[in-house]
Design a protein around this motif. Structure first.
Motif, PDB file in Angstrom:
ATOM      1  N   SER A  94      84.830  25.133 -42.194  1.00 18.39           N
ATOM      2  CA  SER A  94      85.096  24.024 -41.253  1.00 18.39           C
ATOM      3  C   SER A  94      86.483  24.160 -40.629  1.00 18.39           C
ATOM      4  O   SER A  94      86.670  23.956 -39.426  1.00 18.39           O
ATOM      5  CB  SER A  94      84.980  22.683 -41.981  1.00 18.39           C
ATOM      6  OG  SER A  94      85.872  22.666 -43.093  1.00 18.39           O
ATOM      7  N   SER A  95      87.469  24.539 -41.445  1.00 21.78           N
ATOM      8  CA  SER A  95      88.836  24.702 -40.949  1.00 21.78           C
ATOM      9  C   SER A  95      88.925  25.887 -39.983  1.00 21.78           C
ATOM     10  O   SER A  95      89.648  25.839 -38.982  1.00 21.78           O
ATOM     11  CB  SER A  95      89.768  24.908 -42.149  1.00 21.78           C
ATOM     12  OG  SER A  95      90.968  25.484 -41.756  1.00 21.78           O
ATOM     13  N   VAL A 143      87.012  31.418 -35.272  1.00 18.82           N
ATOM     14  CA  VAL A 143      85.684  30.825 -35.064  1.00 18.82           C
ATOM     15  C   VAL A 143      84.594  31.801 -35.495  1.00 18.82           C
ATOM     16  O   VAL A 143      83.595  31.416 -36.116  1.00 18.82           O
ATOM     17  CB  VAL A 143      85.518  30.394 -33.584  1.00 18.82           C
ATOM     18  CG1 VAL A 143      84.081  30.030 -33.270  1.00 18.82           C
ATOM     19  CG2 VAL A 143      86.448  29.216 -33.281  1.00 18.82           C
ATOM     20  N   THR A 202      97.739  26.213 -35.506  1.00 19.69           N
ATOM     21  CA  THR A 202      98.056  26.515 -34.106  1.00 19.69           C
ATOM     22  C   THR A 202      99.408  27.205 -33.911  1.00 19.69           C
ATOM     23  O   THR A 202      99.610  27.880 -32.916  1.00 19.69           O
ATOM     24  CB  THR A 202      98.045  25.225 -33.265  1.00 19.69           C
ATOM     25  OG1 THR A 202      98.905  24.271 -33.906  1.00 19.69           O
ATOM     26  CG2 THR A 202      96.636  24.643 -33.170  1.00 19.69           C
ATOM     27  N   GLU A 220      87.320  24.907 -36.616  1.00 23.18           N
ATOM     28  CA  GLU A 220      88.208  24.007 -35.860  1.00 23.18           C
ATOM     29  C   GLU A 220      89.428  24.745 -35.315  1.00 23.18           C
ATOM     30  O   GLU A 220      90.145  24.210 -34.472  1.00 23.18           O
ATOM     31  CB  GLU A 220      88.694  22.861 -36.766  1.00 23.18           C
ATOM     32  CG  GLU A 220      87.628  21.831 -37.091  1.00 23.18           C
ATOM     33  CD  GLU A 220      88.015  20.998 -38.321  1.00 23.18           C
ATOM     34  OE1 GLU A 220      89.206  20.998 -38.684  1.00 23.18           O
ATOM     35  OE2 GLU A 220      87.111  20.377 -38.900  1.00 23.18           O
ATOM     36  N   ASP A 221      89.686  25.965 -35.819  1.00 23.28           N
ATOM     37  CA  ASP A 221      90.876  26.718 -35.421  1.00 23.28           C
ATOM     38  C   ASP A 221      92.121  25.857 -35.622  1.00 23.28           C
ATOM     39  O   ASP A 221      92.990  25.733 -34.745  1.00 23.28           O
ATOM     40  CB  ASP A 221      90.762  27.141 -33.945  1.00 23.28           C
ATOM     41  CG  ASP A 221      90.909  28.652 -33.774  1.00 23.28           C
ATOM     42  OD1 ASP A 221      91.424  29.284 -34.708  1.00 23.28           O
ATOM     43  OD2 ASP A 221      90.533  29.186 -32.724  1.00 23.28           O
ATOM     44  N   ALA A 222      92.194  25.230 -36.811  1.00 19.59           N
ATOM     45  CA  ALA A 222      93.154  24.147 -37.061  1.00 19.59           C
ATOM     46  C   ALA A 222      94.617  24.587 -37.009  1.00 19.59           C
ATOM     47  O   ALA A 222      95.484  23.826 -36.599  1.00 19.59           O
ATOM     48  CB  ALA A 222      92.840  23.503 -38.408  1.00 19.59           C
TER      49      ALA A 222
END
Length: 475
Positions: A160-161, A211, A168, A164-166
């Protein structure tokens, strides 16, 4: 009686497994190694790649050639990709995303092949994030085969992380992520994140690697990892918690040197002649992989550092026709004539590492090279360049294996003295005795072919137990 008969049949079932690796030699070769182990157990393998990559693979031993079928899918042309570029080694690093976009265009011919051949399982790589949905539609079971170790996968995080490409900022990657519940120093250095992120911004085609990883993991039926719990016990435990699905080690899948393989025979004869003249364990083999390039000034510092070390070296330098002029300082080869050998272009890395005169390996710390070097007990000297190589360096350093060349934390620069000191520490100095001992001990783990066979037996049992769900083979 019928359920019992079905069960017996399932245990004896010959599997048909399709393999679909990413277009990099460090991925193609381990996929081929696991294919050989499956074929040795009587299973059928369809190994799918592009024509030029299939041609680059070592020839199959005669006893396996009827069990492994190479399926050649031409790579569609794509902007920014020179003709005949089919592998990460053919493409400058800034164009790697274009290679991935061309790879995505294989979806249709691959789907047609899978529909025709109906394998029981397909084993795929991180780049083909679209493949699990195709396999599900066709009723084919699917396994994500990670050529990254368990600690690197844990650092990347739950699917999930990733989707989301959390993370940055570069700083996000220099900290231990919140989902790691125990003490860890497996993080990136600032320069390991920024250097190549900046380069790839010039080529922002398609889907991010994060992703791709996220969907490849989340939509798999099982995850296979090229490592083992003996080496990373806590990380395998955490990985199962993060993924909430079956996670199987494959062992390290050490390369199997093929005596009948005569690819590059003339090159090897020349290299072997030089190595044969050196003392046992005296040579440091230098290779920084096939994908990334060091800036010219760093190549110069590396060359001068090898010269200053006074240690015999064999340096495999990648061939880069796009860069004009010599990659190493003027007069270098003449000055080190009695000490070292520089070879530009492809070399048989496994044969070099296997040679008794080689004692150390100055490496970018790609996982494939780590496995090959430690499989022969060679002391690693780490100079990570890109991808997860910094994470691998921290993992091994934390276990007392190898020596890292000191560098500037922000920009990654280093000087010839730091190279010379690191090489001497690994190869000669008394202070490096424990490093040499630890590397030799690792040979029993990383070079253990029997262990990989044992793990692949467990995989086969699992794959048989799950079977495939396609209703019938259309023929």
């Amino acid at each position: 009686m019928q359920p019992l008969a079905k069960m017996e049949k399932k245990e004896d079932k010959t599997l048909h497994v399709a393999m679909f690796p990413w277009l990099a030699m460090g991925h193609l070769l381990p996929f081929l190694n696991i294919s050989k182990l499956l074929a040795q157990k009587g299973h059928k393998v369809s190994f799918i790649s592009t024509p030029r990559n299939i041609d680059r693979l070592p020839k199959l031993p005669p006893n396996l050639s009827s069990s492994i079928t190479f399926v050649s899918l031409p790579l569609p042309p794509f902007p920014n990709l020179p003709p005949s570029s089919e592998s990460s080694m053919d493409v400058p690093y800034i164009n790697q995303q274009s290679l991935k976009s061309a790879f995505d265009l294989l979806q249709q011919p691959l789907t047609e092949f899978l529909r025709r051949s109906s394998p029981d399982w397909i084993t795929y790589d991180y780049a083909s994030h679209w493949l699990p949905a195709v396999a599900t539609e066709l009723g084919i079971k699917k396994a994500f085969f990670s050529l990254f170790n368990a600690s690197a996968l844990c650092f990347m995080g739950p699917p999930s992380s990733l989707i989301e490409d959390a993370r940055t900022t570069p700083e996000d990657f220099t900290m231990v992520p919140p989902w790691i519940p125990f003490e860890s120093d497996i993080v990136f250095r600032y320069h390991e994140v920024t250097r190549y992120v900046q380069k790839t911004e010039e080529d922002v085609t398609g889907v991010s690697d994060s992703v791709r990883f996220g969907y490849s993991i989340s939509e798999s039926d099982a995850v296979f990892v090229r490592s083992c719990p003996k080496f990373e016990p806590e990380w395998f435990g955490l990985l199962r918690d993060l993924y909430q699905k079956p996670v199987f080690p494959t062992g390290f899948l050490p390369p199997i040197p093929e005596d009948h393989d005569d690819d590059g025979a003339a090159t090897w004869v020349c290299i072997k002649e030089w190595l044969d003249k050196q003392r046992v364990n005296s040579v440091v083999y230098v290779s920084l992989g096939t994908e990334a390039s060091l800036p010219r000034e760093e190549l110069a510092e590396l060359a001068l550092g090898l010269e200053k070390s006074k240690v015999p070296f064999f340096w495999a330098l990648r061939n880069e026709p796009a860069r004009s002029g010599s990659l190493i300082p003027d007069g270098f080869e003449e000055r080190v004539e009695g000490q070292g050998m520089v070879h530009v272009g492809w070399v048989p890395q496994v044969k070099i590492l296997r040679h008794e005169s080689v004692g150390g390996f100055l490496t970018h710390c790609g996982w494939n090279s780590v496995v090959e070097g430690l499989g022969f007990g060679r002391v690693p000297i780490f100079l990570p360049v890109l991808n997860e190589q910094g994470l691998n360096t921290r993992l091994l350093h934390g276990k007392g294996i190898g020596i890292e060349v000191p560098r500037n934390e922000r920009d990654g620069s280093f000087d010839s003295d730091s190279v010379a000191c690191s090489v001497r520490l690994a190869m000669i100095d008394d202070a490096g005795n424990s490093k040499r001992t630890n590397a030799k001990l690792m040979k029993g783990l990383f070079g253990n072919k029997d262990e990989s066979i044992h793990y692949v037996d467990e995989l086969v049992d699992y794959m048989r137990s799950k079977g495939s769900s396609h209703v019938s083979h259309v023929g």
